[in-house]
Design an enzyme around this catalytic site. Sequence first.
Site, PDB file in Angstrom:
ATOM      1  N   HIS A 162       1.060  -1.231  -0.094  1.00 42.08           N
ATOM      2  CA  HIS A 162       0.056   0.058   0.120  1.00 42.08           C
ATOM      3  C   HIS A 162       0.765   1.129  -0.281  1.00 42.08           C
ATOM      4  O   HIS A 162       0.182   2.534  -0.011  1.00 42.08           O
ATOM      5  CB  HIS A 162      -1.225   0.392   0.932  1.00 42.08           C
ATOM      6  N   ARG A 170      -2.743   3.750  -4.811  1.00 43.15           N
ATOM      7  CA  ARG A 170      -4.582   4.223  -4.497  1.00 43.15           C
ATOM      8  C   ARG A 170      -4.819   5.459  -4.333  1.00 43.15           C
ATOM      9  O   ARG A 170      -5.814   5.655  -3.310  1.00 43.15           O
ATOM     10  CB  ARG A 170      -5.169   3.323  -3.641  1.00 43.15           C
ATOM     11  N   ARG A 190      -2.894  12.147  13.759  1.00 38.37           N
ATOM     12  CA  ARG A 190      -3.865  12.558  13.112  1.00 38.37           C
ATOM     13  C   ARG A 190      -5.464  13.737  13.294  1.00 38.37           C
ATOM     14  O   ARG A 190      -5.040  13.884  13.964  1.00 38.37           O
ATOM     15  CB  ARG A 190      -5.036  11.387  12.976  1.00 38.37           C
ATOM     16  N   VAL A 191      -5.042  14.110  11.789  1.00 35.70           N
ATOM     17  CA  VAL A 191      -5.722  15.863  12.285  1.00 35.70           C
ATOM     18  C   VAL A 191      -7.043  15.912  11.244  1.00 35.70           C
ATOM     19  O   VAL A 191      -6.959  14.666  10.182  1.00 35.70           O
ATOM     20  CB  VAL A 191      -5.205  16.250  11.195  1.00 35.70           C
ATOM     21  N   GLY A 192      -7.886  15.440  11.521  1.00 33.95           N
ATOM     22  CA  GLY A 192      -9.403  14.784  11.615  1.00 33.95           C
ATOM     23  C   GLY A 192     -10.382  16.561  11.352  1.00 33.95           C
ATOM     24  O   GLY A 192     -10.818  16.928  11.768  1.00 33.95           O
ATOM     25  N   MET A 195     -14.167   8.463  12.303  1.00 36.20           N
ATOM     26  CA  MET A 195     -14.196   7.006  12.500  1.00 36.20           C
ATOM     27  C   MET A 195     -12.621   5.961  11.874  1.00 36.20           C
ATOM     28  O   MET A 195     -12.454   5.076  11.699  1.00 36.20           O
ATOM     29  CB  MET A 195     -14.974   7.177  10.996  1.00 36.20           C
ATOM     30  N   GLU A 196     -12.023   6.713  12.680  1.00 30.15           N
ATOM     31  CA  GLU A 196     -10.291   6.329  12.719  1.00 30.15           C
ATOM     32  C   GLU A 196      -9.356   6.203  13.993  1.00 30.15           C
ATOM     33  O   GLU A 196      -8.477   5.374  14.479  1.00 30.15           O
ATOM     34  CB  GLU A 196      -9.673   6.883  11.631  1.00 30.15           C
ATOM     35  N   SER A 230     -16.883  19.350  12.609  1.00 30.70           N
ATOM     36  CA  SER A 230     -17.563  20.636  11.193  1.00 30.70           C
ATOM     37  C   SER A 230     -18.775  20.175  10.850  1.00 30.70           C
ATOM     38  O   SER A 230     -19.447  20.903   9.584  1.00 30.70           O
ATOM     39  CB  SER A 230     -16.411  18.838   9.779  1.00 30.70           C
ATOM     40  N   ASP A 231     -19.441  19.116  11.998  1.00 27.85           N
ATOM     41  CA  ASP A 231     -20.918  18.682  12.084  1.00 27.85           C
ATOM     42  C   ASP A 231     -21.328  19.276  13.539  1.00 27.85           C
ATOM     43  O   ASP A 231     -20.186  18.614  13.942  1.00 27.85           O
ATOM     44  CB  ASP A 231     -21.211  18.057  11.793  1.00 27.85           C
TER      45      ASP A 231
END
Length: 260
Positions: free
Chosen positions: A32, A71, A115-117, A208-209, A231-232
């Site tokens: 990957h 990918r 992680r940034v999300g 989700m992670e 964001s929501d």
Amino acid sequence: MPILFGKNPFNLYFCSSNNILKLQFNNMATPHNTASIGEIAETVIMSGDPLRAKFMAENFLENATLFNTTRNMFGYTGTYKGKKVSIMGHGMGMPSIGIYTHELYHFYGVKQIIRVGTAGCIQPGINIGDIVIAQAACTDSNYINNFLDIPGTFAPIGNFDLLTAAAKSSKDMNIPYHVGNILSSDIFYDSKENWKKWQKLGILAIEMECAALYTNAIEAKRKALTILTISDNIITKEETSSEERQKAFTNMMKVAFSII
């Protein structure tokens, strides 16, 4: 037709009807990730959206080079204030981030992943654009049980040093932030509104992670932290556009880069 198998991508086995041939490669990519050993820094900042990774590389790194396009999960290495750092996408969901972070920790010598999300908040007093720093991550996924096979329920937490540094940095930059427990869910469209049950338990936000990242980090004896932008608002149904999700949430990026 030969079949490729084996847990370690540097020890590959090709099986045919007559024999098994083992080939060893000291510098071979994983299935990957096309990077060679040494092309990825010990610190990696990751985002689910590979275009956000591209945005960070273009706006934060100096002399960035592209090490992966497999990918379309873009990965870059460059320098930030003289320090070598890599940026990479990880895709959506725990199986996806589980693959990429496992390979980074175990095959590329990565020591810490930030992680940034984005996330949806489920508590009053948290606003669109606020930062949530994940102290720990609950989950409705079987990822942890399937991966660890332990006699109980494992509670994955973030690295304390990274956590406290991110909180201090957010405060110093006057960025609204919240520290606490989040939910890493396999479900994006929650038709049963199960989020209300998590809300009662004080969960700040849903993404989700994170649970997979923290579990992989602890299993590999490495560091990890998740920094999220709201964001929501799941309570009020307020939300942001996909373009804003990709580019506009720079505060969490500034915090992430400040603690590497």
